[in-house]
Design a protein around this motif. Structure first.
Motif, PDB file in Angstrom:
ATOM      1  N   VAL A  96       0.856  -1.188   0.000  1.00  0.00           N
ATOM      2  CA  VAL A  96       0.000   0.000   0.000  1.00  0.00           C
ATOM      3  C   VAL A  96       0.892   1.237   0.000  1.00  0.00           C
ATOM      4  N   TYR A  97       0.662   2.142  -0.958  1.00  0.00           N
ATOM      5  CA  TYR A  97       1.460   3.359  -1.069  1.00  0.00           C
ATOM      6  C   TYR A  97       0.835   4.477  -0.232  1.00  0.00           C
ATOM      7  N   ASP A  98       1.704   5.395   0.186  1.00  0.00           N
ATOM      8  CA  ASP A  98       1.204   6.479   1.035  1.00  0.00           C
ATOM      9  C   ASP A  98       0.859   7.706   0.188  1.00  0.00           C
ATOM     10  N   ASN A  99       0.077   8.582   0.789  1.00  0.00           N
ATOM     11  CA  ASN A  99      -0.304   9.840   0.169  1.00  0.00           C
ATOM     12  C   ASN A  99      -0.222  10.906   1.250  1.00  0.00           C
TER      13      ASN A  99
ATOM     14  N   ILE B  60       5.868  -4.036   7.296  1.00  0.00           N
ATOM     15  CA  ILE B  60       7.082  -3.244   7.149  1.00  0.00           C
ATOM     16  C   ILE B  60       6.836  -2.041   6.246  1.00  0.00           C
ATOM     17  N   GLY B  61       7.549  -0.945   6.513  1.00  0.00           N
ATOM     18  CA  GLY B  61       7.482   0.247   5.688  1.00  0.00           C
ATOM     19  C   GLY B  61       8.811   0.491   5.000  1.00  0.00           C
ATOM     20  N   LYS B  62       8.748   0.964   3.747  1.00  0.00           N
ATOM     21  CA  LYS B  62       9.962   1.185   2.971  1.00  0.00           C
ATOM     22  C   LYS B  62       9.796   2.403   2.066  1.00  0.00           C
TER      23      LYS B  62
ATOM     24  N   GLY C 236      11.117   9.042  -3.739  1.00  0.00           N
ATOM     25  CA  GLY C 236      10.755  10.066  -2.768  1.00  0.00           C
ATOM     26  C   GLY C 236       9.490   9.759  -2.012  1.00  0.00           C
ATOM     27  N   GLY C 237       8.871   8.637  -2.329  1.00  0.00           N
ATOM     28  CA  GLY C 237       7.651   8.248  -1.644  1.00  0.00           C
ATOM     29  C   GLY C 237       7.887   7.127  -0.647  1.00  0.00           C
ATOM     30  N   TYR C 238       6.809   6.504  -0.260  1.00  0.00           N
ATOM     31  CA  TYR C 238       6.863   5.525   0.821  1.00  0.00           C
ATOM     32  C   TYR C 238       5.728   4.522   0.634  1.00  0.00           C
ATOM     33  N   TYR C 239       5.959   3.288   1.067  1.00  0.00           N
ATOM     34  CA  TYR C 239       4.888   2.296   1.044  1.00  0.00           C
ATOM     35  C   TYR C 239       5.033   1.356   2.230  1.00  0.00           C
ATOM     36  N   LYS C 240       3.956   0.654   2.527  1.00  0.00           N
ATOM     37  CA  LYS C 240       3.984  -0.397   3.539  1.00  0.00           C
ATOM     38  C   LYS C 240       3.567  -1.712   2.896  1.00  0.00           C
ATOM     39  N   GLU C 241       4.179  -2.792   3.383  1.00  0.00           N
ATOM     40  CA  GLU C 241       3.831  -4.130   2.916  1.00  0.00           C
ATOM     41  C   GLU C 241       3.302  -4.960   4.078  1.00  0.00           C
TER      42      GLU C 241
END
Length: 312
Positions: free
Chosen positions: A150-153, A264-266, A271-276
């Motif tokens: 899931v990508y962040d916004n 986990i978050g990566k 320049g963005g971020y996501y969690k798995e």
């Protein structure tokens, strides 16, 4: 009276704290005796390797174990002693026999048991992908990690922008192409682990529950059923593993999740971020359409077999 009441409340509070920490009272001068026998006929197995772990309270919040090893004698017996402990874990293997294990909470300072070993069977056509042999996940698509990304916004997870990685039994890799995958996690709507497994319409999944396993699902439940598969399954937490009918409708496999759930978050590299969210797993299947999923490998470290949750 008030003083006695305070003492009573203090004792009750202490007992509640003990129960929350799960502390077990150690028993002293423990003797463990056992016999290793052939599952098929009960005959003793000579020179079987035995590993015994005795768990004890190292401190109020920490448990540790003492390890001892033994070889069975001409009648299949072994015997070891420990100074103190509250739980005994035992595993054994022998030449031409598959390993077995037993977990035992102590109620007295003597434990006697019989551990049965199945004979090793050749199964040269079995295909395997084990997380225990792949090391820890480093982002490779050939590592068995079933997950939803899931990508962040603006530092908030955007559940409208997510990907789910399915598993392809033919290539043994994780893929975003669920049409050509055998199983995957259904997309999620909250910051929680995924709880629904979906499969290709031509395949399906069938659970193997805890009460159907005596030691390890890797070595038990070896014949895949030909009926009873579902294309969507909601996890209950009582599953030890799953039979899988692959998307070709004729290949059978076994899926074994690790106990732990990954969260986990990566950074995404842009320049963005996501969690798995997901689970590591072990996988075996038969390429030739056989339902025989017998895992033939007896060469396993017995201490790891006892304490490593990945060796379900």
């Amino acid at each position: 009276v008030s003083c006695n009441l305070m003492k009573t409340n203090t004792i009750i509070l202490f007992l509640i704290i003990l129960s929350l920490f799960g502390c077990s009272a150690d028993i002293e001068n423990i003797t463990v005796t056992g016999k290793i026998v052939d599952e098929s006929n009960g005959s003793p197995i000579i020179n079987a390797e035995v590993v015994i772990l005795c768990w004890y309270e190292h401190s109020f919040e920490e448990a540790s174990f003492e390890k001892k090893t033994a070889l069975t004698d001409n009648e299949g017996f072994f015997r070891v002693n420990f100074d103190k402990g509250h739980k005994i874990d035992i595993a054994s293997k022998a030449k031409n026999y598959l390993p077995n294990r037993s977990y035992n909470d102590l109620t007295e300072n003597k434990l006697e048991l019989t551990l049965k070993l199945d004979k090793q069977q050749n199964n040269p056509t079995l295909v395997k992908l084990l997380s225990t042999e792949k090391g820890f996940y480093q982002g490779q698509n050939d590592y068995p990690f079933l997950r939803v990304r899931v990508y962040d916004n603006d530092n908030v997870l955007n559940f409208e922008n997510q990907e789910t990685y399915g598993f392809d039994h033919e290539s043994l890799i994780m893929s975003l192409d669920t049409i050509n995958s055998d199983f995957w996690f259904k997309q999620i709507r909250k910051d929680n682990p995924p709880s629904v497994i979906k499969t290709n319409p031509q395949g399906g999944i069938k659970p193997i529950f805890e009460n159907e396993i005596s030691s390890s699902v890797l070595y038990e439940q070896n014949i895949a059923p030909t009926k009873g598969y579902k294309t969507e399954y909601i996890l209950t937490g009582n599953e030890e593993g799953f039979f899988v009918l692959c998307r070709d409708g004729k290949t059978y496999g076994k899926l074994i999740f690790e106990n732990s759930t990954i969260d986990i978050g990566k950074p995404d590299g842009n320049g963005g971020y996501y969690k798995e969210f997901g689970k590591n797993f072990n996988w075996i299947h038969q390429e030739n359409g056989s339902t025989n999923l017998t895992y033939p490998n007896s060469e396993i470290d017995l201490e790891n077999f006892l304490v490593d949750y990945r060796l379900r």
